[in-house]
Scaffold this active site. Structure first.
Site, PDB file in Angstrom:
ATOM      1  N   PHE A  19       0.869  -1.182   0.000  1.00 37.91           N
ATOM      2  CA  PHE A  19       0.000   0.000   0.000  1.00 37.91           C
ATOM      3  C   PHE A  19       0.906   1.232   0.000  1.00 37.91           C
ATOM      4  O   PHE A  19       1.571   1.510   0.995  1.00 37.91           O
ATOM      5  CB  PHE A  19      -0.834  -0.091   1.278  1.00 37.91           C
ATOM      6  CG  PHE A  19      -1.656   1.102   1.680  1.00 37.91           C
ATOM      7  CD1 PHE A  19      -2.973   1.187   1.305  1.00 37.91           C
ATOM      8  CD2 PHE A  19      -1.133   2.078   2.510  1.00 37.91           C
ATOM      9  CE1 PHE A  19      -3.757   2.253   1.747  1.00 37.91           C
ATOM     10  CE2 PHE A  19      -1.907   3.147   2.948  1.00 37.91           C
ATOM     11  CZ  PHE A  19      -3.226   3.242   2.556  1.00 37.91           C
ATOM     12  N   GLU A  47      -0.350   3.836  10.497  1.00 33.78           N
ATOM     13  CA  GLU A  47      -1.777   3.900  10.150  1.00 33.78           C
ATOM     14  C   GLU A  47      -2.519   4.980  10.937  1.00 33.78           C
ATOM     15  O   GLU A  47      -3.654   4.798  11.381  1.00 33.78           O
ATOM     16  CB  GLU A  47      -2.446   2.530  10.318  1.00 33.78           C
ATOM     17  CG  GLU A  47      -1.896   1.505   9.337  1.00 33.78           C
ATOM     18  CD  GLU A  47      -2.865   0.396   8.997  1.00 33.78           C
ATOM     19  OE1 GLU A  47      -4.073   0.636   8.929  1.00 33.78           O
ATOM     20  OE2 GLU A  47      -2.386  -0.722   8.779  1.00 33.78           O
TER      21      GLU A  47
END
Length: 387
Positions: free
Chosen positions: A124, A369
């Site tokens: 990602f 995150e």
């Protein structure tokens, strides 16, 4: 009636992963960690167990489960080691999930079976050097050329998990593909297969923790991929990845709970064996209170991620609950790792003991995150507070 007990299917999964973590991961992971070596064999076994396919439909080789099943697996793995857990978390929620959520039928058929089997990993590509928490400050660009037949990508990404392993097959990157009518950046997401000319994976980082996981900086220099590698709608890339991050925060919360509970597990074993001043140290109230606080943090954090996962599975808005779970759980992991190291004393500072790894691994959970500060910002916004 409120019932927090796991049903038989969830409990069977939890126990299976628990046994795998304790019997197969725990005996060997310390060596991988000190050698800073990616544990390919463990990842392959996790693939054969179906862990990488837990939340995906059977038509793509998945297990037909849900996101909460993934969270349970992450918690049990992280009770033993976070490197293995983050490899699974990033492979599923950041590597495969964007393709499942936003991909075309052809993209799903091409990529998901191998990702679900753990035979391939996806990554990602969001964070950029100098960007940090400001994901909207994307500088990587992608321009259509050849009459719209190909994207040409230029830019770089940093801190990308699972991006440079021998089984990494793709990285999905965010890139500026134009300008919106209001003058803002049009950000889209594009699949870049590993080995594409112009796509370079830098040498692995030298990290404080997560030393058995794979993390690299990536660069794109006139990297050319077909136009059909666009993932989802053009200009919706930023919104797509924000939704992926909401889900990922619940998963990171579960991983954090696992680390926090692993600290309790290790301390309970240690205080029953270690003696000081003629008594087992578990008999001293100061130690008992510290362990009690650790268990309280782990228990509370688990309830937070259970609540967030429940709203997610019901299809209800869960942004606030995900942020709360991530904030509470990462704090619990960091606090428990610090207390566990203190209880172990000098031995807690030695890498041969799991709590030493836990201490080194815990800090990134307050950063990755979405930092703790970002979680507080999200919670405040969901409460209606604006700056």
């Amino acid at each position: 009636m409120i019932d927090f007990r796991l049903d038989d299917e969830y409990e069977a999964l939890r126990k299976t992963v628990h046994d795998f973590a304790q019997n197969e991961v725990a005996p060997v992971i310390g060596g991988f960690y000190e050698r800073e070596e990616f544990p390919y064999d463990l990842v392959a076994r996790m693939g054969r167990m179906g862990l990488f396919g837990l939340p995906f439909p059977e038509e793509y080789g998945g297990m037909g489960g849900d996101y909460f099943a993934l969270c349970l697996a992450l918690e049990e793995l992280a009770r033993v080691d976070s490197s293995v857990a983050i490899t699974l978390e990033a492979g599923v929620s950041l590597g495969a999930m964007p393709i499942y959520r936003f991909g075309t039928a052809e993209q799903k058929e091409r990529w998901l079976p191998a990702l679900c089997a753990g035979e391939a990993l996806g990554a990602f590509g969001l964070t950029e050097p100098g960007g940090g928490s400001d994901a909207g400050a994307t500088r990587t660009t992608a321009k259509l050329v050849d009459g719209g037949g190909h994207w040409v990508i230029n830019g770089s990404k940093s801190f990308i998990t699972n991006s440079g392993t021998d089984i990494t097959r793709l990285v999905t990157v965010t890139a500026v593909t134009g300008t919106k009518p209001d003058g803002g950046k049009e950000i889209s997401t594009i699949i870049v297969p590993s080995g594409t000319p112009g796509f370079t994976v830098a040498p692995k980082y030298s990290k404080v923790g997560w030393n058995a996981s794979d993390t690299h900086e990536l660069s794109f220099d006139d990297c050319r991929v077909p136009e059909e590698n666009l993932l989802g709608s053009r200009g919706r890339g930023y919104a797509q990845f924000l939704s992926i991050l909401d889900e990922g925060r619940v998963a990171i919360a579960a991983l954090s709970v696992g680390l926090a509970q692993g600290c309790v597990d290790e301390c309970l074993r240690y205080v029953d064996e270690r003696e000081a001043f003629g008594r087992r140290i578990g008999e001293y109230q100061a130690i008992q209170f510290k362990v009690a606080d650790m268990e309280t943090r782990a228990h509370t954090a688990r309830l937070a991620y259970y609540a967030a996962a429940a709203k997610m599975l019901r299809g209800e808005p869960f942004k606030k609950e995900a942020a709360i779970a991530k904030l509470v759980s990462s704090n619990a992991a960091m606090d428990n790792a610090r207390d566990a190291t203190q209880i172990f004393g000098g031995y807690g500072f030695m890498n041969e003991f799991p709590v030493g790894r836990f201490y080194r691994d815990a800090k990134i959970l307050e950063i990755g995150e979405g930092t703790s500060e970002v979680q507080r910002m999200l919670i405040a916004r969901e409460l209606g507070l604006r700056s």
